[in-house]
Motif scaffolding. Structure first.
Motif, PDB file in Angstrom:
ATOM      1  N   THR A 165       0.573  -1.261  -0.095  1.00  0.00           N
ATOM      2  CA  THR A 165      -0.058   0.129  -0.023  1.00  0.00           C
ATOM      3  C   THR A 165       0.881   1.263   0.048  1.00  0.00           C
ATOM      4  OG1 THR A 165      -1.650  -1.126   1.280  1.00  0.00           O
ATOM      5  CG2 THR A 165      -1.623   1.378   1.080  1.00  0.00           C
ATOM      6  N   ILE A 166       0.828   2.226  -0.948  1.00  0.00           N
ATOM      7  CA  ILE A 166       1.707   3.186  -1.312  1.00  0.00           C
ATOM      8  C   ILE A 166       0.851   4.406  -1.406  1.00  0.00           C
ATOM      9  CG2 ILE A 166       3.633   4.272  -2.189  1.00  0.00           C
ATOM     10  CD1 ILE A 166       4.437   1.587  -3.204  1.00  0.00           C
ATOM     11  N   PRO A 167       0.707   5.715  -0.664  1.00  0.00           N
ATOM     12  CA  PRO A 167       0.131   6.714  -1.105  1.00  0.00           C
ATOM     13  C   PRO A 167       0.209   7.401  -2.553  1.00  0.00           C
ATOM     14  CG  PRO A 167       1.199   7.165   0.999  1.00  0.00           C
ATOM     15  CD  PRO A 167       1.798   5.952   0.289  1.00  0.00           C
ATOM     16  N   LEU A 168      -0.645   7.627  -3.083  1.00  0.00           N
ATOM     17  CA  LEU A 168      -0.533   8.380  -4.413  1.00  0.00           C
ATOM     18  C   LEU A 168      -1.286   9.790  -4.365  1.00  0.00           C
ATOM     19  CD1 LEU A 168       0.048   8.338  -7.403  1.00  0.00           C
ATOM     20  CD2 LEU A 168      -2.178   7.314  -7.880  1.00  0.00           C
ATOM     21  N   GLN A 169      -0.638  10.860  -4.810  1.00  0.00           N
ATOM     22  CA  GLN A 169      -1.168  12.358  -4.444  1.00  0.00           C
ATOM     23  C   GLN A 169      -1.595  12.842  -5.874  1.00  0.00           C
ATOM     24  OE1 GLN A 169       1.403  14.663  -1.707  1.00  0.00           O
ATOM     25  NE2 GLN A 169       2.567  12.769  -1.403  1.00  0.00           N
ATOM     26  N   ALA A 170      -2.277  13.701  -5.806  1.00  0.00           N
ATOM     27  CA  ALA A 170      -2.716  14.586  -6.792  1.00  0.00           C
ATOM     28  C   ALA A 170      -3.129  16.107  -6.140  1.00  0.00           C
ATOM     29  CB  ALA A 170      -3.911  14.113  -7.312  1.00  0.00           C
ATOM     30  N   CYS A 171      -3.277  17.046  -7.224  1.00  0.00           N
ATOM     31  CA  CYS A 171      -3.590  18.265  -6.967  1.00  0.00           C
ATOM     32  C   CYS A 171      -4.319  19.128  -8.088  1.00  0.00           C
ATOM     33  CB  CYS A 171      -2.294  19.434  -6.727  1.00  0.00           C
ATOM     34  SG  CYS A 171      -1.016  19.419  -7.766  1.00  0.00           S
ATOM     35  N   VAL A 172      -4.864  20.257  -7.698  1.00  0.00           N
ATOM     36  CA  VAL A 172      -5.528  20.926  -8.895  1.00  0.00           C
ATOM     37  C   VAL A 172      -4.998  22.547  -8.721  1.00  0.00           C
ATOM     38  CG1 VAL A 172      -7.600  19.481  -9.280  1.00  0.00           C
ATOM     39  CG2 VAL A 172      -7.621  21.477  -7.603  1.00  0.00           C
ATOM     40  N   TRP A 191      -4.283  17.556 -16.992  1.00  0.00           N
ATOM     41  CA  TRP A 191      -5.487  17.907 -17.881  1.00  0.00           C
ATOM     42  C   TRP A 191      -6.372  18.756 -17.459  1.00  0.00           C
ATOM     43  CZ3 TRP A 191     -10.645  16.759 -16.434  1.00  0.00           C
ATOM     44  CH2 TRP A 191     -10.901  15.761 -15.204  1.00  0.00           C
ATOM     45  N   GLN A 192      -7.387  19.601 -18.134  1.00  0.00           N
ATOM     46  CA  GLN A 192      -7.880  20.686 -17.699  1.00  0.00           C
ATOM     47  C   GLN A 192      -9.461  20.213 -17.541  1.00  0.00           C
ATOM     48  OE1 GLN A 192      -7.940  24.263 -19.929  1.00  0.00           O
ATOM     49  NE2 GLN A 192      -8.320  25.531 -17.990  1.00  0.00           N
ATOM     50  N   SER A 193      -9.966  20.327 -16.297  1.00  0.00           N
ATOM     51  CA  SER A 193     -11.350  19.991 -16.096  1.00  0.00           C
ATOM     52  C   SER A 193     -12.505  20.932 -16.625  1.00  0.00           C
ATOM     53  CB  SER A 193     -11.504  20.052 -14.609  1.00  0.00           C
ATOM     54  OG  SER A 193     -11.657  21.061 -13.976  1.00  0.00           O
ATOM     55  N   GLN A 194     -13.703  20.825 -16.569  1.00  0.00           N
ATOM     56  CA  GLN A 194     -14.596  21.347 -17.067  1.00  0.00           C
ATOM     57  C   GLN A 194     -14.752  22.711 -16.291  1.00  0.00           C
ATOM     58  OE1 GLN A 194     -15.029  18.107 -16.731  1.00  0.00           O
ATOM     59  NE2 GLN A 194     -16.451  17.410 -18.157  1.00  0.00           N
ATOM     60  N   ARG A 195     -14.238  22.762 -15.027  1.00  0.00           N
ATOM     61  CA  ARG A 195     -14.269  24.039 -14.300  1.00  0.00           C
ATOM     62  C   ARG A 195     -13.174  24.825 -14.511  1.00  0.00           C
ATOM     63  NH1 ARG A 195     -16.292  20.946  -9.180  1.00  0.00           N
ATOM     64  NH2 ARG A 195     -14.020  20.364  -9.013  1.00  0.00           N
ATOM     65  N   GLY A 196     -12.467  24.407 -15.277  1.00  0.00           N
ATOM     66  CA  GLY A 196     -10.873  24.924 -15.728  1.00  0.00           C
ATOM     67  C   GLY A 196      -9.919  24.748 -14.968  1.00  0.00           C
ATOM     68  N   PRO A 243     -10.297  27.843 -20.652  1.00  0.00           N
ATOM     69  CA  PRO A 243      -9.746  26.911 -21.420  1.00  0.00           C
ATOM     70  C   PRO A 243      -8.595  26.984 -22.235  1.00  0.00           C
ATOM     71  CG  PRO A 243     -12.080  27.003 -21.528  1.00  0.00           C
ATOM     72  CD  PRO A 243     -11.444  28.497 -20.809  1.00  0.00           C
ATOM     73  N   PHE A 244      -7.671  26.268 -21.829  1.00  0.00           N
ATOM     74  CA  PHE A 244      -6.403  26.268 -22.886  1.00  0.00           C
ATOM     75  C   PHE A 244      -5.684  25.123 -23.237  1.00  0.00           C
ATOM     76  CE2 PHE A 244      -2.384  25.237 -20.281  1.00  0.00           C
ATOM     77  CZ  PHE A 244      -3.123  25.375 -19.187  1.00  0.00           C
TER      78      PHE A 244
END
Ligand SMILES: Cc1cc2nc3c(=O)[nH]c(=O)nc-3n(C[C@H](O)[C@H](O)[C@H](O)COP(=O)(O)OP(=O)(O)OC[C@H]3O[C@@H](n4cnc5c(N)ncnc54)[C@H](O)[C@@H]3O)c2cc1C
Lengths: 85, 412
Positions: B252-259, B281-286, B265-266
């Motif tokens: 079990t190993i942590p996996l991280q993410a961020c926004v 990737w860019q979400s619908q919210r930008g 939109p670009f």
């Protein structure tokens, strides 16, 4: 910055270390393949305080650390010869 | 006060509850599913829909989809490298295509196109290999050169004056994203309508074994009998299997993410760089959704680190230098159940009525529909479907790995 105390080099940044797996008894060199497969691939992987192999990469020094694998607190580090006699 | 507000205040047009109110646990169920993430809920749905098995309880220790299902970065693709993997993920994408209609629940499945960047000749060779395997199995996948990369995604920095210039990429035009919690909620709602019971706030704490079978499941709300048990608990797989005395080939190993904060939109495409260990990737919210490889060592609880952000951004700024001025909004982590060969562990265990869906590491969201469908088949028929057999849990005992280098690089 997270610090680990290397038994050979003293306190160093955690990024200088590599994880080497849970400490468990090594099968005999002549042991059946099955036993080696268990040793290599299957892990208890449970929460709690564990003894693990760690490597100080710049000096290629292997040692043993006791770590709480739920809180990531490093409790103690040992030279292998202090643990495995 | 305007009349229309009064009408609503009186509750004349309240939205209906999405799930029925939670009942007491029954004394036993034909199938107990441990884990109310996307995988467990999808399995419950297909058990009821495809096999008419509805005496089913899904036991979730916290809330629906509160595990990795709502923490992942929602990328769906099938351009893996092993034939076993490609076939499997392809079936999942097929199910995703019509999931919103099938569930009558908008999962916002959105094809964006997916570029896996290559920065070295060796990486270009691997991309060619992947493209050949993909095309052979009917997956849209092609190697493109740097000029095509620049055309497909103009936001990328194509300068050669960087440490790792972009030489080309594996282009997967059907690469997509989906709204991850909608997937869990859609399956939950439709499963509940067919009679499946969903119990949140109900943690499994042990199994009672007798004669090589699980006879009952202990929970924080009492004991329930079970015909069969399916566990789908991702990062907690070893812990739950351990309660049944089963040891897994998993760490079990942590996996991280961020926004980032929302931007105009670009960025059209999902961009992944294996060598630089980062994706965006860019979400619908930008917002720019960004992540990388798993943490450097195992841990049984998720947590966010500064090291992750620093490491990620060092590379991300080579790909898209303009991001340097953009603030990050949120950072989080989940728990990845990593196998030695980057392929899942699925099917039956050594116990007669214990089924497992685990080893989903950093790549399991895209597999939610196919796992649900095929694990339901496995549980209902008590036979392991062909498409799952390569992923059997004891494959490592005979050194029969399914080396999935297509997942290894950055793990999305
Ligand atoms: C940051 C991050 C990014 C990711 N990005 C992607 C991506 O882009 N694409 C992709 O395909 N995959 C991705 N993944 C992987 C993906 O999220 C997982 O593989 C997938 O969500 C697993 O789904 P699941 O339903 O099996 O598990 P989960 O959603 O984790 O559900 C398991 C559930 O079991 C419950 N549970 C645990 N123990 C017990 C117990 N004892 N009793 C009762 N319930 C219990 C938990 O509370 C949890 O809700 C990512 C993961 C992370 C962390």
């Amino acid at each position: 910055m997270k610090i680990m105390n290397c038994p050979l080099n003293g306190p160093r940044n955690i990024s200088e270390f590599a994880y080497g797996g849970e400490v468990k008894p090594t099968p005999d060199a002549q042991a059946p393949t099955q036993e080696w497969a268990d040793y290599v691939y299957y892990h208890a992987n449970q929460p709690g305080i564990l003894r693990e192999w760690w490597l100080h990469v710049p000096t290629s020094y292997w040692f043993i650390a006791e770590r709480d694998v739920t809180t990531d607190r490093i409790i103690a580090t040992f030279k292998p010869e202090e643990v495995l006699r | 006060m305007p009349l229309v507000l009064i009408k609503h205040a009186l509750g004349l047009s309240r939205p209906k509850r999405q799930l029925p109110a939670q009942k007491e646990l029954k004394s036993s169920y034909d199938v107990v599913i441990v884990g109310g993430g996307g995988h467990g809920l999808a399995a419950a749905y297909y058990l009821a829909k495809d096999w008419g098995v509805t005496n089913v309880a899904v036991l979730e220790k916290s809330w629906l989809g509160g595990g990795n299902t709502a923490r992942n970065t929602a990328i769906v693709r099938s351009n893996y490298i092993t034939p076993e993997g490609v076939r499997f993920y392809k079936e999942s994408m097929g199910l995703f295509e019509t999931l919103s209609q099938d569930l009558d629940f908008n999962v916002m499945y959105t094809k964006r196109g997916h570029l896996t960047l290559a920065h070295t000749d060796a990486a270009m060779r691997t991309m060619r290999w992947r493209a050949e395997v993909n095309k052979h199995l009917g997956v849209q996948s092609e190697v493109v050169d740097d000029k095509d990369v620049a055309r497909i995604e103009p936001a990328l920095n194509m300068s050669r004056a960087v440490r790792w210039p972009i030489l080309g990429a594996l282009h997967h035009p059907v690469g997509a994203t989906a709204r991850h919690d909608a997937v869990a909620w859609g399956y939950a709602q439709r499963a509940a309508e067919m009679g499946v019971e969903i119990h949140q706030g109900t943690e499994v704490t042990g199994f009672e074994l007798s004669g090589g079978k699980i006879v009952s499941v202990q929970t924080t709300r009492g004991k329930v009998g079970c015909g069969k048990v399916l566990q789908a608990v991702a990062g907690m797989s070893s812990k739950v299997a351990g309660m049944a005395g089963v040891t897994l080939p998993i760490r079990t190993i942590p996996l991280q993410a961020c926004v980032s904060q929302p931007l105009k939109p670009f960025l059209d495409t999902i961009i992944v760089s294996g060598s630089l260990h980062c994706y965006i990737w860019q979400s619908q919210r930008g917002e720019c959704v960004m992540g990388g490889a798993v943490d450097p060592y195992p841990l049984q609880a998720p947590r966010s680190t500064l090291d992750f952000k620093e490491g990620l951004m060092a590379h991300m700024l080579e790909l898209i230098p303009g991001l340097a001025d953009v603030p990050l909004m949120r950072q989080w982590a989940g728990l990845a159940d990593m196998t030695p060969d980057f392929s899942p562990v699925m099917g039956k265990t050594s116990l007669e009525n214990h089924y497992i869906d685990a080893g989903w590491g950093t790549w399991g969201f895209k597999a939610t529909p196919v796992c649900g469908k095929r694990m339901a088949e496995c549980v209902a028929t008590e036979k392991v479907p062909d498409i799952l057999s390569a992923f059997r849990f004891d494959r490592f005992k005979n050194f029969e790995q399914v080396g999935e280098a297509g997942a290894a690089s950055v793990g999305s």
